[in-house]
Design a protein around this motif. Structure first.
Motif, PDB file in Angstrom:
ATOM      1  N   THR A 128      31.036  25.408 -23.377  1.00  0.00           N
ATOM      2  CA  THR A 128      32.468  25.306 -23.061  1.00  0.00           C
ATOM      3  C   THR A 128      33.141  24.310 -23.996  1.00  0.00           C
ATOM      4  OG1 THR A 128      32.067  25.851 -20.742  1.00  0.00           O
ATOM      5  CG2 THR A 128      34.147  24.745 -21.269  1.00  0.00           C
ATOM      6  N   LEU A 129      32.516  23.136 -24.152  1.00  0.00           N
ATOM      7  CA  LEU A 129      33.068  22.142 -25.073  1.00  0.00           C
ATOM      8  C   LEU A 129      33.088  22.677 -26.502  1.00  0.00           C
ATOM      9  CD1 LEU A 129      31.338  18.895 -23.734  1.00  0.00           C
ATOM     10  CD2 LEU A 129      33.764  19.499 -23.532  1.00  0.00           C
ATOM     11  N   ALA A 168      38.269  26.290 -30.983  1.00  0.00           N
ATOM     12  CA  ALA A 168      39.636  26.779 -30.788  1.00  0.00           C
ATOM     13  C   ALA A 168      40.663  25.721 -31.184  1.00  0.00           C
ATOM     14  CB  ALA A 168      39.829  27.193 -29.323  1.00  0.00           C
ATOM     15  N   LEU A 169      40.423  24.466 -30.792  1.00  0.00           N
ATOM     16  CA  LEU A 169      41.350  23.391 -31.145  1.00  0.00           C
ATOM     17  C   LEU A 169      41.412  23.192 -32.655  1.00  0.00           C
ATOM     18  CD1 LEU A 169      40.507  20.756 -28.369  1.00  0.00           C
ATOM     19  CD2 LEU A 169      42.602  22.105 -28.574  1.00  0.00           C
ATOM     20  N   CYS A 202      34.821  18.971 -30.474  1.00  0.00           N
ATOM     21  CA  CYS A 202      35.758  18.950 -29.353  1.00  0.00           C
ATOM     22  C   CYS A 202      36.019  17.511 -28.906  1.00  0.00           C
ATOM     23  CB  CYS A 202      35.197  19.773 -28.196  1.00  0.00           C
ATOM     24  SG  CYS A 202      36.257  19.801 -26.722  1.00  0.00           S
ATOM     25  N   VAL A 207      33.209  25.873 -27.615  1.00  0.00           N
ATOM     26  CA  VAL A 207      34.233  26.914 -27.794  1.00  0.00           C
ATOM     27  C   VAL A 207      35.625  26.295 -27.821  1.00  0.00           C
ATOM     28  CG1 VAL A 207      35.305  28.909 -26.702  1.00  0.00           C
ATOM     29  CG2 VAL A 207      32.815  28.751 -26.821  1.00  0.00           C
ATOM     30  N   VAL A 208      35.889  25.355 -26.911  1.00  0.00           N
ATOM     31  CA  VAL A 208      37.184  24.671 -26.903  1.00  0.00           C
ATOM     32  C   VAL A 208      37.387  23.904 -28.206  1.00  0.00           C
ATOM     33  CG1 VAL A 208      38.523  22.835 -25.797  1.00  0.00           C
ATOM     34  CG2 VAL A 208      37.335  24.525 -24.399  1.00  0.00           C
ATOM     35  N   GLY A 209      36.325  23.235 -28.670  1.00  0.00           N
ATOM     36  CA  GLY A 209      36.437  22.489 -29.918  1.00  0.00           C
ATOM     37  C   GLY A 209      36.788  23.376 -31.099  1.00  0.00           C
TER      38      GLY A 209
END
Length: 420
Positions: free
Chosen positions: A344-345, A351-352, A399, A347-349
């Motif tokens: 999760t971290l 994306a950011l 992230c 994928v979010v990282g």
């Protein structure tokens, strides 16, 4: 960093000393057959004959060790265990460097490296499975390709050779990640190679691929029951993953093992006889594939449900994916929880980073997302989910970097408004 890698090696060697196990399955059977002088054969059972169930590099390395020190001997398994551990640590070392060039601070990359080296999430495949299976080598080649791309900003036609050879080897060892690797190299070269030299670069890549894959494909055309480019088992893997019983989530691990025993020639005499009756492993897998595609066409909603589930499981695995083939359910759930959190971290990282227009982060994104999409019609097991795992852990450090940066900006904005 050196201390972390050394500690990771020591922990894995300590772990191996208590397992007293060797890798099993088709890759081991092939390595044993090669060492015994039976050729690249007998993936399912002794006496089966020529096989293309796996590609030859990793079983060939294991066979060389077995032929010198004895098949399954303590010395052989120790040497291959060190080879497998070395691949894992080399992967982490290469990713440490690559993500540094993406701008992740050393302290955060050291945190990711510490987690990978010291937390026993994938110790079994890293120390046992990848002695003969190709996952460790595929992960290392993926990291090497990524590292090389990040290390070279200006590229000439001559400099494309290393990338072309690494990409070809990755495709040969694991075509799922090989496709992602080629997509990365294509984007990388298009952004750096003048249009007038694009044809030459493409020719270099094609020549490298033919040189790596060609001899194997020719061998398969000669000795197999039907032409096989890389592996003969795609229809079998499709049938293991896409079938009516798999839609039910009551006991997915039990359902997977039941299906394995029903159709996999290694798991029982009935499927082995069916494979022989079909004319060989390639013909058998092809028949299973045709049957499965007919079921998919007749049940598109169920097939779509399974496909979406497999894509999710490739990045965010379930506990049963670790326990079905051995291991405790509790341990499987714990490992799945850790991986999901880090994924999760990660994928979010990514994306950011992409939203912030850090374009080079497209490469880890491709190396994670594209293989997951390719796994839509196949069941990810832990040997497959492992390949995304180190990328996701290092992406998670990115992230954290973005969250720290965001917090600093907010503090600066608040302090600036206070001064006004």
């Amino acid at each position: 960093m050196t201390l972390l890698l050394a500690a990771g090696a020591a922990l894995r060697l300590f772990y191996v000393s208590f397992t007293e196990s060797r890798a099993l399955g088709e890759a081991y059977n092939v390595a044993a057959a090669l060492a015994d002088g039976r050729g690249f054969a007998d993936a399912y059972h002794a006496g089966q004959g020529a096989t293309a169930h796996v590609t030859p590099i990793t079983p060939g390395i294991a066979a060389a060790v077995y032929s010198i020190f004895g098949t399954g001997s303590v010395v052989s398994e120790t040497i291959l265990g060190c080879w497998s551990i070395g691949l894992a640590l080399a992967t982490y070392f290469l990713l440490y460097g690559a993500f540094g060039r993406l701008g992740v601070p050393a302290i955060l990359r050291l945190g990711a490296l510490a987690f990978l080296c010291l937390v026993p999430v994938y110790f079994w495949p890293e120390t046992v499975d990848f002695r003969v299976w190709d996952g460790g080598l595929a992960a290392c080649l993926t990291a090497l390709l990524f590292n090389r791309m990040m290390a070279t900003q200006e590229i000439s036609v001559r400099q494309t050779w290393p990338l072309a050879v690494i990409a070809a080897l990755l495709f040969f060892v694991n075509p799922v990640w090989g496709v992602a690797g080629y997509l990365c190299v294509t984007i990388y070269c298009l952004a750096r190679v003048p249009l007038t030299r694009t044809f030459l670069v493409a020719a270099v890549a094609a020549l490298a691929l033919v040189a790596v894959v060609g001899p194997w494909a020719i061998r398969n055309a000669i000795v197999m029951d039907r032409p096989v480019l890389l592996r003969s088992n795609s229809g079998l893997e499709l049938a293991l993953a896409m079938h009516p019983a798999a839609v039910d989530t009551t006991d997915p691990g039990g359902t997977f093992m039941k299906r394995l025993r029903e159709i996999h020639p290694t798991m029982g005499s009935a499927p082995y006889r069916a494979m022989k009756a079909a004319g060989g492993e390639a013909s058998y897998a092809n028949e299973l594939g045709r049957e499965t595609w007919r079921w998919i066409g007749a049940h598109p909603a169920a097939a779509a449900t399974l496909a979406v589930r497999h894509i999710r499981q490739a990045i965010f695995p379930d506990g049963w994916q670790f326990s079905a083939l051995g291991g405790s359910e509790r341990g499987g759930r714990l490992r799945a929880y850790l991986i999901r959190t880090l994924a999760t971290l990660g994928v979010v990282g990514i994306a950011l980073m992409l939203v912030s227009r850090r374009s080079s982060w497209i490469y880890p994104a491709i190396l994670i997302v594209v293989p997951a999409m390719e796994m839509a019609f196949f069941q990810p097991v832990q040997r497959y989910t492992y390949l995304s795992y180190p990328l996701l852990v290092f992406a998670a450090s990115g992230c954290v970097m973005m969250l720290i940066d965001l917090r600093r900006r907010r503090r600066y904005q608040v302090s600036s408004e206070g001064m006004v």
